[in-house]
Design an enzyme around this catalytic site. Sequence first.
Site, PDB file in Angstrom:
ATOM      1  N   GLY A   1      -7.754 -47.323 -19.540  1.00  0.00           N
ATOM      2  CA  GLY A   1      -7.892 -46.762 -20.873  1.00  0.00           C
ATOM      3  C   GLY A   1      -9.155 -47.290 -21.519  1.00  0.00           C
ATOM      4  O   GLY A   1      -9.641 -48.370 -21.155  1.00  0.00           O
TER       5      GLY A   1
ATOM      6  N   GLN B   1     -14.622 -49.571 -28.291  1.00  0.00           N
ATOM      7  CA  GLN B   1     -15.074 -50.385 -27.150  1.00  0.00           C
ATOM      8  C   GLN B   1     -16.447 -49.961 -26.630  1.00  0.00           C
ATOM      9  O   GLN B   1     -17.046 -50.675 -25.825  1.00  0.00           O
ATOM     10  CB  GLN B   1     -14.058 -50.313 -25.999  1.00  0.00           C
ATOM     11  CG  GLN B   1     -12.731 -50.980 -26.337  1.00  0.00           C
ATOM     12  CD  GLN B   1     -11.797 -50.938 -25.149  1.00  0.00           C
ATOM     13  OE1 GLN B   1     -11.088 -49.960 -24.947  1.00  0.00           O
ATOM     14  NE2 GLN B   1     -11.801 -51.991 -24.342  1.00  0.00           N
TER      15      GLN B   1
ATOM     16  N   CYS C   1      -7.924 -56.137 -20.653  1.00  0.00           N
ATOM     17  CA  CYS C   1      -8.736 -55.300 -21.532  1.00  0.00           C
ATOM     18  C   CYS C   1     -10.186 -55.376 -21.081  1.00  0.00           C
ATOM     19  O   CYS C   1     -10.684 -56.470 -20.798  1.00  0.00           O
ATOM     20  CB  CYS C   1      -8.596 -55.788 -22.977  1.00  0.00           C
ATOM     21  SG  CYS C   1      -9.534 -54.809 -24.162  1.00  0.00           S
ATOM     22  N   LEU C   2     -10.852 -54.238 -21.027  1.00  0.00           N
ATOM     23  CA  LEU C   2     -12.256 -54.222 -20.591  1.00  0.00           C
ATOM     24  C   LEU C   2     -13.158 -54.990 -21.556  1.00  0.00           C
ATOM     25  O   LEU C   2     -14.241 -55.411 -21.166  1.00  0.00           O
ATOM     26  CB  LEU C   2     -12.744 -52.769 -20.456  1.00  0.00           C
ATOM     27  CG  LEU C   2     -12.056 -51.945 -19.363  1.00  0.00           C
ATOM     28  CD1 LEU C   2     -12.526 -50.498 -19.411  1.00  0.00           C
ATOM     29  CD2 LEU C   2     -12.303 -52.558 -17.984  1.00  0.00           C
TER      30      LEU C   2
ATOM     31  N   HIS D   1      -1.704 -49.983 -26.478  1.00  0.00           N
ATOM     32  CA  HIS D   1      -2.880 -50.853 -26.358  1.00  0.00           C
ATOM     33  C   HIS D   1      -4.115 -50.166 -26.950  1.00  0.00           C
ATOM     34  O   HIS D   1      -4.866 -50.769 -27.724  1.00  0.00           O
ATOM     35  CB  HIS D   1      -3.087 -51.199 -24.868  1.00  0.00           C
ATOM     36  CG  HIS D   1      -4.283 -52.041 -24.580  1.00  0.00           C
ATOM     37  ND1 HIS D   1      -4.194 -53.309 -24.032  1.00  0.00           N
ATOM     38  CD2 HIS D   1      -5.609 -51.809 -24.751  1.00  0.00           C
ATOM     39  CE1 HIS D   1      -5.413 -53.810 -23.893  1.00  0.00           C
ATOM     40  NE2 HIS D   1      -6.291 -52.917 -24.315  1.00  0.00           N
ATOM     41  N   GLU D   2      -4.307 -48.896 -26.582  1.00  0.00           N
ATOM     42  CA  GLU D   2      -5.508 -48.181 -27.032  1.00  0.00           C
ATOM     43  C   GLU D   2      -5.431 -47.856 -28.525  1.00  0.00           C
ATOM     44  O   GLU D   2      -6.436 -47.934 -29.228  1.00  0.00           O
ATOM     45  CB  GLU D   2      -5.718 -46.905 -26.212  1.00  0.00           C
ATOM     46  CG  GLU D   2      -5.891 -47.129 -24.715  1.00  0.00           C
ATOM     47  CD  GLU D   2      -6.938 -48.169 -24.354  1.00  0.00           C
ATOM     48  OE1 GLU D   2      -7.927 -48.331 -25.106  1.00  0.00           O
ATOM     49  OE2 GLU D   2      -6.770 -48.841 -23.320  1.00  0.00           O
TER      50      GLU D   2
ATOM     51  N   HIS E   1      -6.605 -50.681 -30.548  1.00  0.00           N
ATOM     52  CA  HIS E   1      -8.067 -50.795 -30.653  1.00  0.00           C
ATOM     53  C   HIS E   1      -8.592 -50.014 -31.861  1.00  0.00           C
ATOM     54  O   HIS E   1      -9.583 -50.412 -32.473  1.00  0.00           O
ATOM     55  CB  HIS E   1      -8.743 -50.273 -29.385  1.00  0.00           C
ATOM     56  CG  HIS E   1      -8.833 -51.272 -28.270  1.00  0.00           C
ATOM     57  ND1 HIS E   1      -9.424 -52.512 -28.425  1.00  0.00           N
ATOM     58  CD2 HIS E   1      -8.426 -51.219 -26.978  1.00  0.00           C
ATOM     59  CE1 HIS E   1      -9.376 -53.172 -27.266  1.00  0.00           C
ATOM     60  NE2 HIS E   1      -8.755 -52.419 -26.381  1.00  0.00           N
TER      61      HIS E   1
HETATM   62 NI    NI Z   1      -8.396 -52.888 -24.384  1.00  0.00          NI
END
Ligand code: NI
Length: 170
Positions: free
Chosen positions: A49, A54, A97-98, A139-140, A143
């Site tokens: 995701g 991000q 998480c990226l 999660h997304e 963000h």
């Molecule tokens: Ni993330």
Amino acid sequence: MAVLPIVLLGDPVLRQRAEPVSASELTSRAFGKLIDDMIDTMREAQGVGLAAPQVGVGLRLFVYESRRHEPPIPLTVVINPRISPLPGDLIFGWEGCLSIPDLKGLVPRHAALELAAFDRGGGPLAKRVEGFEARIIQHELDHLDGIVYLDRMTDLTSLGFVEVLDDEGD
Ligand code: NI
């Protein structure tokens, strides 16, 4: 299409509330390119995701996909989402998480939810999801509200480097 730089934790954009996407923005060529670039970026980074903040864009947009998950989770573009958790206990599961590379931890999430959003064409996207897909969506969506998974952890002792945790058989 292009792979965009991924913003890392510490950048203020990850702590800001993202703005809704307007109707005119949604149909613009630039917004379409942003979506395509985010898909490329997510796949290149081997993430499941990616939310617009991000890549440094404060808009309420995320993409997700997991081709490795069984059953596979198809590519989904989510704009201006709202979620309604379904009743039930929170379930703990591993998240990374990226924007917080190499780490993962156990995070409590709603097991199932209803998602209401717009798709990339501006049409309605409404679905009931559970399991890993529901976890990704939560999660997304976080963000978009300046929240990262570390904020949701109730026991930081599970936090660790993926490399180390996977060696231990998790
Ligand atoms: Ni993330």
